[in-house]
Scaffold this active site. Sequence first.
Site, PDB file in Angstrom:
ATOM      1  N   TYR A  77     -21.851 -10.463   6.044  1.00  0.00           N
ATOM      2  CA  TYR A  77     -22.852  -9.787   5.199  1.00  0.00           C
ATOM      3  C   TYR A  77     -23.522 -10.795   4.261  1.00  0.00           C
ATOM      4  CZ  TYR A  77     -24.723  -6.297   1.920  1.00  0.00           C
ATOM      5  OH  TYR A  77     -25.556  -5.537   1.119  1.00  0.00           O
TER       6      TYR A  77
ATOM      7  N   ASN B 290     -33.970   6.523   6.709  1.00  0.00           N
ATOM      8  CA  ASN B 290     -33.415   7.877   6.788  1.00  0.00           C
ATOM      9  C   ASN B 290     -32.202   8.089   5.890  1.00  0.00           C
ATOM     10  OD1 ASN B 290     -32.115   6.064   8.833  1.00  0.00           O
ATOM     11  ND2 ASN B 290     -30.734   7.803   8.960  1.00  0.00           N
TER      12      ASN B 290
ATOM     13  N   GLY C 124     -33.176   3.500   1.291  1.00  0.00           N
ATOM     14  CA  GLY C 124     -34.383   3.578   2.132  1.00  0.00           C
ATOM     15  C   GLY C 124     -35.023   4.950   2.050  1.00  0.00           C
TER      16      GLY C 124
ATOM     17  N   GLY D 222     -29.792   6.761   2.135  1.00  0.00           N
ATOM     18  CA  GLY D 222     -29.534   5.952   0.950  1.00  0.00           C
ATOM     19  C   GLY D 222     -30.799   5.458   0.246  1.00  0.00           C
TER      20      GLY D 222
HETATM   21  N1  LIG Z   1     -25.352   0.139  -1.560  1.00  0.00           N
HETATM   22  C1  LIG Z   1     -25.214  -0.994  -2.233  1.00  0.00           C
HETATM   23  O1  LIG Z   1     -24.388  -1.129  -3.148  1.00  0.00           O
HETATM   24  C2  LIG Z   1     -26.072  -2.178  -1.888  1.00  0.00           C
HETATM   25  C3  LIG Z   1     -25.932  -3.351  -2.658  1.00  0.00           C
HETATM   26  C4  LIG Z   1     -26.736  -4.452  -2.337  1.00  0.00           C
HETATM   27  C5  LIG Z   1     -27.635  -4.372  -1.286  1.00  0.00           C
HETATM   28  N2  LIG Z   1     -27.730  -3.224  -0.546  1.00  0.00           N
HETATM   29  C6  LIG Z   1     -28.665  -3.211   0.585  1.00  0.00           C
HETATM   30  O2  LIG Z   1     -29.473  -2.053   0.522  1.00  0.00           O
HETATM   31  C7  LIG Z   1     -29.932  -1.747   1.845  1.00  0.00           C
HETATM   32  C8  LIG Z   1     -29.837  -0.251   2.085  1.00  0.00           C
HETATM   33  O3  LIG Z   1     -28.470   0.106   2.115  1.00  0.00           O
HETATM   34  P1  LIG Z   1     -27.928   1.516   1.582  1.00  0.00           P
HETATM   35  O4  LIG Z   1     -26.966   1.220   0.508  1.00  0.00           O
HETATM   36  O5  LIG Z   1     -29.028   2.469   1.340  1.00  0.00           O
HETATM   37  O6  LIG Z   1     -27.032   1.959   2.858  1.00  0.00           O
HETATM   38  P2  LIG Z   1     -27.183   3.153   3.919  1.00  0.00           P
HETATM   39  O7  LIG Z   1     -27.327   4.457   3.247  1.00  0.00           O
HETATM   40  O8  LIG Z   1     -26.034   2.971   4.854  1.00  0.00           O
HETATM   41  O9  LIG Z   1     -28.544   2.804   4.659  1.00  0.00           O
HETATM   42  C9  LIG Z   1     -28.609   1.806   5.627  1.00  0.00           C
HETATM   43  C10 LIG Z   1     -29.715   2.147   6.585  1.00  0.00           C
HETATM   44  O10 LIG Z   1     -29.745   1.111   7.594  1.00  0.00           O
HETATM   45  C11 LIG Z   1     -29.805   1.751   8.853  1.00  0.00           C
HETATM   46  N3  LIG Z   1     -29.232   0.991   9.956  1.00  0.00           N
HETATM   47  C12 LIG Z   1     -27.963   0.537  10.087  1.00  0.00           C
HETATM   48  N4  LIG Z   1     -27.801  -0.041  11.283  1.00  0.00           N
HETATM   49  C13 LIG Z   1     -28.997   0.068  11.929  1.00  0.00           C
HETATM   50  C14 LIG Z   1     -29.460  -0.325  13.196  1.00  0.00           C
HETATM   51  N5  LIG Z   1     -28.664  -0.923  14.095  1.00  0.00           N
HETATM   52  N6  LIG Z   1     -30.730  -0.060  13.521  1.00  0.00           N
HETATM   53  C15 LIG Z   1     -31.558   0.577  12.657  1.00  0.00           C
HETATM   54  N7  LIG Z   1     -31.173   0.967  11.439  1.00  0.00           N
HETATM   55  C16 LIG Z   1     -29.898   0.731  11.081  1.00  0.00           C
HETATM   56  C17 LIG Z   1     -29.012   3.023   8.668  1.00  0.00           C
HETATM   57  O11 LIG Z   1     -29.322   3.915   9.735  1.00  0.00           O
HETATM   58  P3  LIG Z   1     -28.262   5.015  10.262  1.00  0.00           P
HETATM   59  O12 LIG Z   1     -28.427   6.211   9.366  1.00  0.00           O
HETATM   60  O13 LIG Z   1     -28.700   5.256  11.657  1.00  0.00           O
HETATM   61  O14 LIG Z   1     -26.897   4.403  10.169  1.00  0.00           O
HETATM   62  C18 LIG Z   1     -29.498   3.478   7.312  1.00  0.00           C
HETATM   63  O15 LIG Z   1     -30.708   4.155   7.422  1.00  0.00           O
HETATM   64  C19 LIG Z   1     -29.099  -2.609   2.798  1.00  0.00           C
HETATM   65  O16 LIG Z   1     -29.854  -3.703   3.236  1.00  0.00           O
HETATM   66  C20 LIG Z   1     -27.956  -3.078   1.925  1.00  0.00           C
HETATM   67  O17 LIG Z   1     -27.437  -4.320   2.349  1.00  0.00           O
HETATM   68  C21 LIG Z   1     -26.993  -2.120  -0.835  1.00  0.00           C
END
Ligand SMILES: NC(=O)c1ccc[n+]([C@@H]2O[C@H](COP(=O)([O-])OP(=O)(O)OC[C@H]3O[C@@H](n4cnc5c(N)ncnc54)[C@H](OP(=O)(O)O)[C@@H]3O)[C@@H](O)[C@H]2O)c1
Length: 323
Positions: A171, A14, A18, A16
Site C-alpha cells: 500500500y 460507489n 469516492g 466511502g
Molecule cells: N480510509 C482511510 O483512512 C484512507 C486513508 C488514506 C487514504 N485513503 C485512500 O482513499 C481512497 C478511497 O478509499 P476509501 O477509504 O473511500 O475506501 P472504500 O470505501 O473501500 O473505497 C474504495 C473504492 O475503490 C474501489 N475499488 C477497489 N478495488 C477496485 C478495483 N479492482 N477496480 C475498481 N475499483 C476498485 C472500491 O470498489 P468496490 O466497492 O467494488 O470494492 C471502492 O469504490 C483510497 O485510495 C484510499 O487509499 C483512505
Amino acid sequence: MDLSNKTCLITGANSGIGLEMTRCLNSRDCTVLMACRNTYAGDVVARNVCENIDRIKLYKINLASLASVKKCSDQILRDIPKLDMVILNAGVFGLPWTLTQDSLETTFQVNYMSHYFLLMNIEKILAPDARVVFVSSESHRHVSWPFSYQLTPTKDMVSLPEHAYTSIKAYNVSKLCSILFMHYLGYRWMNTGKGVFCAHPGSFVKTRLCQNWWPYEVLYTIMRPFSKNICQAAATPVYCATSPELNGMSDQYYKDLKRCEESELAKDLHLAFRINDLSQELLLERIIVEEPDIPVEKQKTEHYADQDKDSIDVNSLVANYSG
Ligand SMILES: NC(=O)c1ccc[n+]([C@@H]2O[C@H](COP(=O)([O-])OP(=O)(O)OC[C@H]3O[C@@H](n4cnc5c(N)ncnc54)[C@H](OP(=O)(O)O)[C@@H]3O)[C@@H](O)[C@H]2O)c1
C-alpha cells in the site's frame, strides 16, 4: 460554487470517500462520471445519495485488469469530449498477496498502475485547465529505498513478490508511486493550464477500505471517534479538484486543506522519471486484449473480482455510507 459546465471522472465512486465526493460535486450540478467495478452497485448508491441523478454517468472499470481499464477509457473517449476534473480515488488495502491477470501484485496495480494507464489513455480529452487529483496517503512516508534502488527502480520494488510482501508495504509503495507520478505530470504539463495534486484524506477514516482483514476493521472502529468522518475526508481532494485558490498551481501535496511537504523520497524528480519509465515498460510488456461485455443483470450477482467476498450487497453499501 456552480459546477454545471464541468465534468469530473471519479474512480471508486460507489463507496466511502469516492461516493461522498460524487455526492458533493453533483450537488453543485457537476456531471460526474462514476467509474466503478460494479455499475449496478454504483447506480443504486447514486440514486440514494445524489440530487442530480441525470448528471451521473456510470462506467464499468476493474482496476485489477488492464483490459478493463482500456475498455473503460475507450468508452469515455467515445462519449465525452472534455474532462475538467479527474479524481483517482479507488484503492485497496490489507489484501493477501495475489497477482492480477496482468501478473502484477494487486495492490500496486489497483492503486497505481491502472490509474497511470487510465490517465495516459484519457489525457487527450483533458480540458486545457483540467485538474487531476490523486487520493493519496501519508503512509507513503514509510517507504525507504536504498540509493541504488532509487537510481534504477525495478519491477520487484513496486510490484512486490510474495516473499517480500506485506499488505502495508504494498500500500505504501503504491501511494508513493502516485505522488511520484504527480511530479512527472507536473513536469510534463509545465507551462500548460493543467494542474495535478495529491490529497491525503485523513487517517483511519472508517470506510470499506479496512474490510479485508479483521484486525484492521477493529483498529479503524476503535479509531473512529478520533478520526475524520467520510465528509471531512472528502474535503481535501474536493478542495484540490475545485478550489479557485489553486488556479495556476500544480504539482503539490495537500493534507487538511493545506499544502504540505511530502517525504524526501516522494520529492525526488529523478525517481519520478525512473518510475514513469518503469511504468511504461510494464505496460509495453503486457498485451492488452479487449474484455467482453458483462450484462448489467449479471453484475447484480457477480462476485467482487479480487476480494473473495459474498455476492454484492448494495443495501450494505448504502447503509455504510455515513456522508
Ligand atoms: N480510509 C482511510 O483512512 C484512507 C486513508 C488514506 C487514504 N485513503 C485512500 O482513499 C481512497 C478511497 O478509499 P476509501 O477509504 O473511500 O475506501 P472504500 O470505501 O473501500 O473505497 C474504495 C473504492 O475503490 C474501489 N475499488 C477497489 N478495488 C477496485 C478495483 N479492482 N477496480 C475498481 N475499483 C476498485 C472500491 O470498489 P468496490 O466497492 O467494488 O470494492 C471502492 O469504490 C483510497 O485510495 C484510499 O487509499 C483512505
